[in-house]
Design a protein around this motif. Sequence first.
Motif, PDB file in Angstrom:
ATOM      1  N   ALA A   8       0.830  -1.210   0.000  1.00 22.60           N
ATOM      2  CA  ALA A   8       0.000   0.000   0.000  1.00 22.60           C
ATOM      3  C   ALA A   8       0.863   1.257   0.000  1.00 22.60           C
ATOM      4  O   ALA A   8       1.800   1.381   0.788  1.00 22.60           O
ATOM      5  CB  ALA A   8      -0.908   0.006   1.222  1.00 22.60           C
ATOM      6  N   ILE A   9       0.539   2.190  -0.882  1.00 22.33           N
ATOM      7  CA  ILE A   9       1.172   3.501  -0.882  1.00 22.33           C
ATOM      8  C   ILE A   9       0.363   4.387   0.053  1.00 22.33           C
ATOM      9  O   ILE A   9      -0.847   4.544  -0.120  1.00 22.33           O
ATOM     10  CB  ILE A   9       1.232   4.091  -2.301  1.00 22.33           C
ATOM     11  CG1 ILE A   9       2.093   3.206  -3.189  1.00 22.33           C
ATOM     12  CG2 ILE A   9       1.765   5.524  -2.261  1.00 22.33           C
ATOM     13  CD1 ILE A   9       2.084   3.594  -4.642  1.00 22.33           C
ATOM     14  N   LEU A  10       1.025   4.942   1.065  1.00 28.45           N
ATOM     15  CA  LEU A  10       0.345   5.769   2.056  1.00 28.45           C
ATOM     16  C   LEU A  10       0.379   7.247   1.687  1.00 28.45           C
ATOM     17  O   LEU A  10      -0.604   7.962   1.883  1.00 28.45           O
ATOM     18  CB  LEU A  10       0.981   5.563   3.427  1.00 28.45           C
ATOM     19  CG  LEU A  10       1.047   4.113   3.926  1.00 28.45           C
ATOM     20  CD1 LEU A  10       1.830   4.033   5.228  1.00 28.45           C
ATOM     21  CD2 LEU A  10      -0.348   3.547   4.089  1.00 28.45           C
ATOM     22  N   THR A  11       1.533   7.701   1.179  1.00 27.30           N
ATOM     23  CA  THR A  11       1.679   9.104   0.784  1.00 27.30           C
ATOM     24  C   THR A  11       2.513   9.189  -0.478  1.00 27.30           C
ATOM     25  O   THR A  11       3.300   8.302  -0.791  1.00 27.30           O
ATOM     26  CB  THR A  11       2.377   9.936   1.879  1.00 27.30           C
ATOM     27  OG1 THR A  11       3.735   9.538   1.982  1.00 27.30           O
ATOM     28  CG2 THR A  11       1.673   9.817   3.217  1.00 27.30           C
ATOM     29  N   ALA A  12       2.323  10.294  -1.192  1.00 22.45           N
ATOM     30  CA  ALA A  12       3.134  10.609  -2.364  1.00 22.45           C
ATOM     31  C   ALA A  12       3.435  12.102  -2.284  1.00 22.45           C
ATOM     32  O   ALA A  12       2.526  12.925  -2.391  1.00 22.45           O
ATOM     33  CB  ALA A  12       2.396  10.272  -3.648  1.00 22.45           C
ATOM     34  N   GLY A  13       4.692  12.433  -2.022  1.00 24.23           N
ATOM     35  CA  GLY A  13       5.033  13.835  -1.791  1.00 24.23           C
ATOM     36  C   GLY A  13       4.339  14.313  -0.531  1.00 24.23           C
ATOM     37  O   GLY A  13       4.364  13.649   0.494  1.00 24.23           O
ATOM     38  N   ASN A  14       3.660  15.437  -0.622  1.00 24.89           N
ATOM     39  CA  ASN A  14       2.941  15.959   0.537  1.00 24.89           C
ATOM     40  C   ASN A  14       1.462  15.583   0.524  1.00 24.89           C
ATOM     41  O   ASN A  14       0.667  16.133   1.272  1.00 24.89           O
ATOM     42  CB  ASN A  14       3.100  17.475   0.638  1.00 24.89           C
ATOM     43  CG  ASN A  14       2.468  18.205  -0.531  1.00 24.89           C
ATOM     44  OD1 ASN A  14       2.081  17.604  -1.521  1.00 24.89           O
ATOM     45  ND2 ASN A  14       2.391  19.509  -0.424  1.00 24.89           N
ATOM     46  N   VAL A  15       1.098  14.625  -0.321  1.00 24.62           N
ATOM     47  CA  VAL A  15      -0.297  14.194  -0.461  1.00 24.62           C
ATOM     48  C   VAL A  15      -0.509  12.860   0.240  1.00 24.62           C
ATOM     49  O   VAL A  15       0.205  11.892  -0.028  1.00 24.62           O
ATOM     50  CB  VAL A  15      -0.682  14.067  -1.949  1.00 24.62           C
ATOM     51  CG1 VAL A  15      -2.108  13.552  -2.096  1.00 24.62           C
ATOM     52  CG2 VAL A  15      -0.504  15.393  -2.659  1.00 24.62           C
ATOM     53  N   LYS A  16      -1.494  12.820   1.121  1.00 26.52           N
ATOM     54  CA  LYS A  16      -1.863  11.568   1.782  1.00 26.52           C
ATOM     55  C   LYS A  16      -2.771  10.788   0.831  1.00 26.52           C
ATOM     56  O   LYS A  16      -3.802  11.286   0.410  1.00 26.52           O
ATOM     57  CB  LYS A  16      -2.583  11.865   3.103  1.00 26.52           C
ATOM     58  CG  LYS A  16      -2.850  10.623   3.930  1.00 26.52           C
ATOM     59  CD  LYS A  16      -3.471  10.981   5.257  1.00 26.52           C
ATOM     60  CE  LYS A  16      -4.963  11.000   5.062  1.00 26.52           C
ATOM     61  NZ  LYS A  16      -5.735  10.884   6.270  1.00 26.52           N
ATOM     62  N   VAL A  17      -2.370   9.586   0.492  1.00 28.55           N
ATOM     63  CA  VAL A  17      -3.113   8.757  -0.456  1.00 28.55           C
ATOM     64  C   VAL A  17      -4.089   7.845   0.268  1.00 28.55           C
ATOM     65  O   VAL A  17      -5.196   7.598  -0.201  1.00 28.55           O
ATOM     66  CB  VAL A  17      -2.144   7.933  -1.335  1.00 28.55           C
ATOM     67  CG1 VAL A  17      -2.893   7.027  -2.284  1.00 28.55           C
ATOM     68  CG2 VAL A  17      -1.207   8.862  -2.091  1.00 28.55           C
ATOM     69  N   GLN A  28       8.454  19.740   7.669  1.00 25.84           N
ATOM     70  CA  GLN A  28       8.931  20.011   6.308  1.00 25.84           C
ATOM     71  C   GLN A  28       9.541  18.786   5.655  1.00 25.84           C
ATOM     72  O   GLN A  28       9.719  18.750   4.447  1.00 25.84           O
ATOM     73  CB  GLN A  28       9.950  21.140   6.338  1.00 25.84           C
ATOM     74  CG  GLN A  28       9.344  22.453   6.763  1.00 25.84           C
ATOM     75  CD  GLN A  28      10.386  23.553   6.818  1.00 25.84           C
ATOM     76  OE1 GLN A  28      11.574  23.313   6.645  1.00 25.84           O
ATOM     77  NE2 GLN A  28       9.942  24.764   7.076  1.00 25.84           N
ATOM     78  N   ASN A  29       9.868  17.769   6.462  1.00 27.64           N
ATOM     79  CA  ASN A  29      10.468  16.544   5.928  1.00 27.64           C
ATOM     80  C   ASN A  29       9.434  15.470   5.638  1.00 27.64           C
ATOM     81  O   ASN A  29       9.791  14.340   5.318  1.00 27.64           O
ATOM     82  CB  ASN A  29      11.515  15.993   6.900  1.00 27.64           C
ATOM     83  CG  ASN A  29      12.686  16.918   7.049  1.00 27.64           C
ATOM     84  OD1 ASN A  29      13.081  17.595   6.111  1.00 27.64           O
ATOM     85  ND2 ASN A  29      13.252  16.977   8.231  1.00 27.64           N
ATOM     86  N   TYR A  30       8.153  15.807   5.785  1.00 31.46           N
ATOM     87  CA  TYR A  30       7.068  14.848   5.550  1.00 31.46           C
ATOM     88  C   TYR A  30       7.212  13.601   6.413  1.00 31.46           C
ATOM     89  O   TYR A  30       7.094  12.472   5.939  1.00 31.46           O
ATOM     90  CB  TYR A  30       6.952  14.461   4.080  1.00 31.46           C
ATOM     91  CG  TYR A  30       6.814  15.634   3.148  1.00 31.46           C
ATOM     92  CD1 TYR A  30       5.841  16.600   3.370  1.00 31.46           C
ATOM     93  CD2 TYR A  30       7.647  15.787   2.050  1.00 31.46           C
ATOM     94  CE1 TYR A  30       5.703  17.689   2.513  1.00 31.46           C
ATOM     95  CE2 TYR A  30       7.518  16.865   1.196  1.00 31.46           C
ATOM     96  CZ  TYR A  30       6.547  17.819   1.432  1.00 31.46           C
ATOM     97  OH  TYR A  30       6.408  18.886   0.597  1.00 31.46           O
ATOM     98  N   ASP A  31       7.494  13.811   7.701  1.00 27.57           N
ATOM     99  CA  ASP A  31       7.552  12.694   8.644  1.00 27.57           C
ATOM    100  C   ASP A  31       6.174  12.065   8.761  1.00 27.57           C
ATOM    101  O   ASP A  31       5.155  12.759   8.741  1.00 27.57           O
ATOM    102  CB  ASP A  31       8.013  13.172  10.021  1.00 27.57           C
ATOM    103  CG  ASP A  31       9.433  13.709  10.005  1.00 27.57           C
ATOM    104  OD1 ASP A  31      10.242  13.242   9.177  1.00 27.57           O
ATOM    105  OD2 ASP A  31       9.737  14.592  10.826  1.00 27.57           O
ATOM    106  N   LEU A  32       6.134  10.765   8.906  1.00 31.58           N
ATOM    107  CA  LEU A  32       4.877  10.037   9.014  1.00 31.58           C
ATOM    108  C   LEU A  32       4.485   9.919  10.480  1.00 31.58           C
ATOM    109  O   LEU A  32       5.298   9.513  11.308  1.00 31.58           O
ATOM    110  CB  LEU A  32       5.042   8.643   8.396  1.00 31.58           C
ATOM    111  CG  LEU A  32       3.779   7.806   8.262  1.00 31.58           C
ATOM    112  CD1 LEU A  32       2.825   8.435   7.244  1.00 31.58           C
ATOM    113  CD2 LEU A  32       4.138   6.396   7.827  1.00 31.58           C
ATOM    114  N   GLU A  33       3.249  10.273  10.791  1.00 33.48           N
ATOM    115  CA  GLU A  33       2.728  10.150  12.153  1.00 33.48           C
ATOM    116  C   GLU A  33       1.456   9.314  12.111  1.00 33.48           C
ATOM    117  O   GLU A  33       0.595   9.541  11.268  1.00 33.48           O
ATOM    118  CB  GLU A  33       2.427  11.528  12.740  1.00 33.48           C
ATOM    119  CG  GLU A  33       1.871  11.477  14.144  1.00 33.48           C
ATOM    120  CD  GLU A  33       1.593  12.860  14.687  1.00 33.48           C
ATOM    121  OE1 GLU A  33       2.500  13.433  15.324  1.00 33.48           O
ATOM    122  OE2 GLU A  33       0.485  13.374  14.446  1.00 33.48           O
ATOM    123  N   LEU A  34       1.365   8.363  13.026  1.00 38.99           N
ATOM    124  CA  LEU A  34       0.203   7.477  13.123  1.00 38.99           C
ATOM    125  C   LEU A  34      -0.254   7.480  14.562  1.00 38.99           C
ATOM    126  O   LEU A  34       0.542   7.247  15.470  1.00 38.99           O
ATOM    127  CB  LEU A  34       0.600   6.066  12.679  1.00 38.99           C
ATOM    128  CG  LEU A  34      -0.480   5.021  12.558  1.00 38.99           C
ATOM    129  CD1 LEU A  34      -1.549   5.448  11.557  1.00 38.99           C
ATOM    130  CD2 LEU A  34       0.118   3.698  12.117  1.00 38.99           C
TER     131      LEU A  34
END
Length: 68
Positions: A8-17, A28-34
Amino acid sequence: MAWKKDIAILTAGNVKVTPDVRLRLVGQNYDLELKDLVMMDAGEYVCQVATLLPIEITHTLEILGKSN
């Protein structure tokens, strides 16, 4: 840059998929938070940067303890 879990692709660039509302990109580094983790969230999360030869780093998330 993209975040993936399994196939599964979760994000692409700054877009949440993914439609998962518990997941977001921060900073700014697009860290992933869950948040509100469940046992199914455990596993390998891959951050991939698209270059001529893609660069990947894998993070392993372990869930410790009981869930409510």
